[in-house]
Scaffold this motif. Structure first.
Motif, PDB file in Angstrom:
ATOM      1  N   SER A  13      -1.822   0.196  -4.618  1.00  0.00           N
ATOM      2  CA  SER A  13      -1.346   0.404  -3.330  1.00  0.00           C
ATOM      3  C   SER A  13      -2.097  -0.586  -2.522  1.00  0.00           C
ATOM      4  CB  SER A  13      -1.825   1.765  -2.880  1.00  0.00           C
ATOM      5  OG  SER A  13      -3.209   1.872  -2.752  1.00  0.00           O
ATOM      6  N   ALA A  15      -3.823  -0.176   0.244  1.00  0.00           N
ATOM      7  CA  ALA A  15      -5.073   0.156   0.523  1.00  0.00           C
ATOM      8  C   ALA A  15      -6.072   0.037  -0.772  1.00  0.00           C
ATOM      9  CB  ALA A  15      -5.276   1.692   0.680  1.00  0.00           C
ATOM     10  N   ASP A  16      -5.458   0.144  -1.977  1.00  0.00           N
ATOM     11  CA  ASP A  16      -6.397  -0.264  -3.056  1.00  0.00           C
ATOM     12  C   ASP A  16      -6.744  -1.510  -3.200  1.00  0.00           C
ATOM     13  OD1 ASP A  16      -6.893   2.618  -3.461  1.00  0.00           O
ATOM     14  OD2 ASP A  16      -5.193   2.494  -5.311  1.00  0.00           O
ATOM     15  N   ALA A  18      -6.522  -3.863  -0.771  1.00  0.00           N
ATOM     16  CA  ALA A  18      -7.557  -4.252   0.032  1.00  0.00           C
ATOM     17  C   ALA A  18      -9.108  -4.220  -0.040  1.00  0.00           C
ATOM     18  CB  ALA A  18      -7.171  -3.729   1.495  1.00  0.00           C
ATOM     19  N   ALA A  19      -9.408  -3.192  -0.825  1.00  0.00           N
ATOM     20  CA  ALA A  19     -10.855  -3.118  -1.354  1.00  0.00           C
ATOM     21  C   ALA A  19     -11.359  -4.191  -1.997  1.00  0.00           C
ATOM     22  CB  ALA A  19     -11.016  -1.962  -1.890  1.00  0.00           C
TER      23      ALA A  19
END
Length: 155
Positions: A13, A15-16, A18-19
């Motif tokens: 994803s 979001a994942d 981006a980490a």
């Protein structure tokens, strides 16, 4: 035939991703909000770094961070202060890989502070300097001009 290929894992994803998309280049693009001073960094360093790198960055079970030389009559000793061309590289590496036993566990303020402390130990910044997204890329490392760029004009 492609439909018969194995289907391992799943798409990541945004979001994942981006980490882990936290690289900081020499120009400081991508530096997060936050700030730190050498004095604040000394506290964090004593708690989370000194066991491996020595009380004053002299090296212990892991790399020496302070002093060193890359020219002259003595042996070559590459440290943050003698070899690394950009202060943003110190921030980037510390943020993603330190402390060795718990990578990515430092807050952004702690990373700015530890970076400031290590740069101060090397005599690169002063006791009262504050590092943040604006000031960190402006730090001129002693060996900044000691490299031949692979891609001239890129950084």
């Amino acid at each position: 035939m492609a439909a018969d290929a194995p289907h391992f894992g799943q798409p990541i994803s945004p979001a994942d991703a981006a980490a882990w998309d936290i690289s900081i280049g020499p120009d400081g693009a991508g530096l997060p909000p936050g700030s730190g001073t050498p004095a604040q960094g000394a506290v964090v360093y004593a708690q989370k770094c000194a066991a491996c790198h020595g009380d004053k960055g002299e090296g212990k079970i892991n790399a020496r961070l302070v002093g060193g030389q890359i020219t002259g009559d003595g042996p070559v000793v590459k440290t943050v202060g003698s070899y690394w061309p950009y202060a943003t590289t110190l921030f980037d590496f510390t943020r993603r890989a330190m402390p060795w036993t718990a990578p990515k566990s430092l807050t952004d303020d702690e990373v700015y502070a530890v970076t400031a402390h290590i740069l101060r130990l090397n005599g690169i910044i002063g006791d009262n300097d504050v590092l943040d997204a604006k000031t960190l890329p402006q730090v001129k490392m002693p060996n900044r001009d000691g490299f031949i760029p692979l891609f001239p004009g890129k950084h």
